[in-house]
Scaffold this motif. Structure first.
Motif, PDB file in Angstrom:
ATOM      1  N   GLU A 127       0.721  -1.230   0.165  1.00 12.54           N
ATOM      2  CA  GLU A 127       0.033  -0.006  -0.041  1.00 12.54           C
ATOM      3  C   GLU A 127       0.733   1.211  -0.054  1.00 12.54           C
ATOM      4  N   ILE A 128       1.873   1.338   0.698  1.00 11.86           N
ATOM      5  CA  ILE A 128       2.786   2.553   0.906  1.00 11.86           C
ATOM      6  C   ILE A 128       3.560   2.612  -0.542  1.00 11.86           C
ATOM      7  N   VAL A 129       3.854   1.676  -1.177  1.00  8.90           N
ATOM      8  CA  VAL A 129       4.533   1.738  -2.320  1.00  8.90           C
ATOM      9  C   VAL A 129       3.481   2.170  -3.364  1.00  8.90           C
ATOM     10  N   GLU A 130       2.452   1.794  -3.551  1.00  8.57           N
ATOM     11  CA  GLU A 130       1.297   2.122  -4.448  1.00  8.57           C
ATOM     12  C   GLU A 130       0.692   3.597  -4.203  1.00  8.57           C
ATOM     13  N   SER A 131       1.109   3.965  -2.879  1.00  9.08           N
ATOM     14  CA  SER A 131       0.548   5.422  -2.672  1.00  9.08           C
ATOM     15  C   SER A 131       1.444   6.436  -3.157  1.00  9.08           C
ATOM     16  N   GLN A 132       2.739   6.234  -3.807  1.00 14.30           N
ATOM     17  CA  GLN A 132       3.717   6.938  -4.227  1.00 14.30           C
ATOM     18  C   GLN A 132       3.298   7.185  -5.648  1.00 14.30           C
ATOM     19  N   ASN A 133       2.227   6.499  -6.439  1.00 14.23           N
ATOM     20  CA  ASN A 133       1.984   6.578  -7.554  1.00 14.23           C
ATOM     21  C   ASN A 133       1.643   8.057  -7.795  1.00 14.23           C
ATOM     22  N   LYS A 134       0.949   8.722  -6.819  1.00 13.49           N
ATOM     23  CA  LYS A 134       0.484  10.224  -7.039  1.00 13.49           C
ATOM     24  C   LYS A 134       1.398  11.227  -7.089  1.00 13.49           C
ATOM     25  N   TYR A 135       2.559  10.888  -6.619  1.00 10.92           N
ATOM     26  CA  TYR A 135       3.658  11.681  -6.424  1.00 10.92           C
ATOM     27  C   TYR A 135       4.814  11.334  -7.329  1.00 10.92           C
ATOM     28  N   PHE A 136       4.531  10.491  -8.511  1.00  8.52           N
ATOM     29  CA  PHE A 136       5.546  10.205  -9.362  1.00  8.52           C
ATOM     30  C   PHE A 136       5.062  10.577 -10.745  1.00  8.52           C
ATOM     31  N   SER A 137       6.016  11.014 -11.502  1.00  7.81           N
ATOM     32  CA  SER A 137       5.977  10.957 -13.012  1.00  7.81           C
ATOM     33  C   SER A 137       7.117  10.740 -13.675  1.00  7.81           C
ATOM     34  N   ALA A 138       6.887  10.149 -14.842  1.00  4.86           N
ATOM     35  CA  ALA A 138       8.122   9.931 -15.795  1.00  4.86           C
ATOM     36  C   ALA A 138       7.730   9.983 -16.996  1.00  4.86           C
ATOM     37  N   THR A 139       8.664  10.321 -17.880  1.00  2.00           N
ATOM     38  CA  THR A 139       8.418  10.493 -19.273  1.00  2.00           C
ATOM     39  C   THR A 139       9.604   9.581 -20.048  1.00  2.00           C
ATOM     40  N   MET A 140       9.679   8.982 -21.011  1.00  2.30           N
ATOM     41  CA  MET A 140      10.813   8.533 -21.825  1.00  2.30           C
ATOM     42  C   MET A 140      10.199   8.315 -23.173  1.00  2.30           C
ATOM     43  N   LYS A 141      11.298   8.753 -24.094  1.00  2.00           N
ATOM     44  CA  LYS A 141      11.048   8.566 -25.743  1.00  2.00           C
ATOM     45  C   LYS A 141      12.532   7.644 -25.874  1.00  2.00           C
ATOM     46  N   ASN A 142      12.339   6.665 -26.824  1.00  5.19           N
ATOM     47  CA  ASN A 142      13.389   5.899 -27.201  1.00  5.19           C
ATOM     48  C   ASN A 142      13.427   5.860 -28.415  1.00  5.19           C
ATOM     49  N   LEU A 143      14.460   6.495 -29.280  1.00  6.82           N
ATOM     50  CA  LEU A 143      14.481   6.459 -30.735  1.00  6.82           C
ATOM     51  C   LEU A 143      15.404   5.269 -31.036  1.00  6.82           C
ATOM     52  N   ILE A 144      15.028   4.389 -31.898  1.00  6.11           N
ATOM     53  CA  ILE A 144      16.004   3.529 -32.457  1.00  6.11           C
ATOM     54  C   ILE A 144      16.146   3.599 -33.986  1.00  6.11           C
ATOM     55  N   THR A 145      17.319   3.804 -34.225  1.00  5.37           N
ATOM     56  CA  THR A 145      17.262   3.975 -35.914  1.00  5.37           C
ATOM     57  C   THR A 145      18.462   2.788 -36.210  1.00  5.37           C
ATOM     58  N   TRP A 146      18.245   2.367 -37.715  1.00  9.84           N
ATOM     59  CA  TRP A 146      19.120   1.687 -37.985  1.00  9.84           C
ATOM     60  C   TRP A 146      19.686   1.958 -39.603  1.00  9.84           C
TER      61      TRP A 146
END
Length: 152
Positions: free
Chosen positions: A60-79
């Motif tokens: 419960e304590i771990v899941e309560s952190q969801n409202k205080y956490f944000s993340a963005t990620m963009k992974n560009l793979i070229t060949w």
């Protein structure tokens, strides 16, 4: 483009969007299982993997952190191909924000909380990025081999 070998499981949300559950990770005395929604956008010479959301499962304590956490990620793979050499280029942009709101962490200087957090995130990246790259290279090699079969 998803390295399913490092995931606990994944489900297709729609054609190019997946919900991926990473195996649980032990952090201090807590078990955390990140759940990522990823959009995979393939094109002829590249592929973009974008993080749409990231939530934590666990106590419960771990899941309560969801409202205080944000993340963005963009992974560009070229060949591409230079002469007879084929290569992959991977560019990952990751931003993470976590609000410190509870005791005793709120009483500590931000750097005291930030430094161990950075170490944990770096450990996660050190674990998963090489696995992703290994899988990408294997998949790319298999694709190149398959393409060569169709050449006259």
């Amino acid at each position: 483009m998803l390295n399913v070998n490092v995931l606990e499981n994944y489900d297709s949300i729609d054609v190019n969007t997946y919900r991926c559950k990473i195996p649980p990770i032990q952090l201090l005395n807590f078990e955390v299982a990140p759940v990522l929604d990823l959009q995979v956008s393939p094109a002829s010479e590249c592929c973009t993997v974008e993080l749409l959301s990231c939530k934590f499962e666990g106590s419960e304590i771990v899941e309560s952190q969801n409202k205080y956490f944000s993340a963005t990620m963009k992974n560009l793979i070229t060949w591409d191909k230079t002469g007879s050499e084929s290569f992959l280029d991977v560019d990952v942009k990751l931003n993470i924000a976590l609000e410190i709101y509870n005791q005793p962490f709120k009483l500590l200087p931000v750097s005291t909380v930030e430094a161990p957090g950075n170490i944990v995130l770096q450990a996660l990246l050190d674990r998963f990025v090489p696995l992703l790259l290994q899988q990408l290279l294997q998949d790319y090699d298999a694709w190149v081999t398959q393409q060569q079969r169709f050449l006259p």
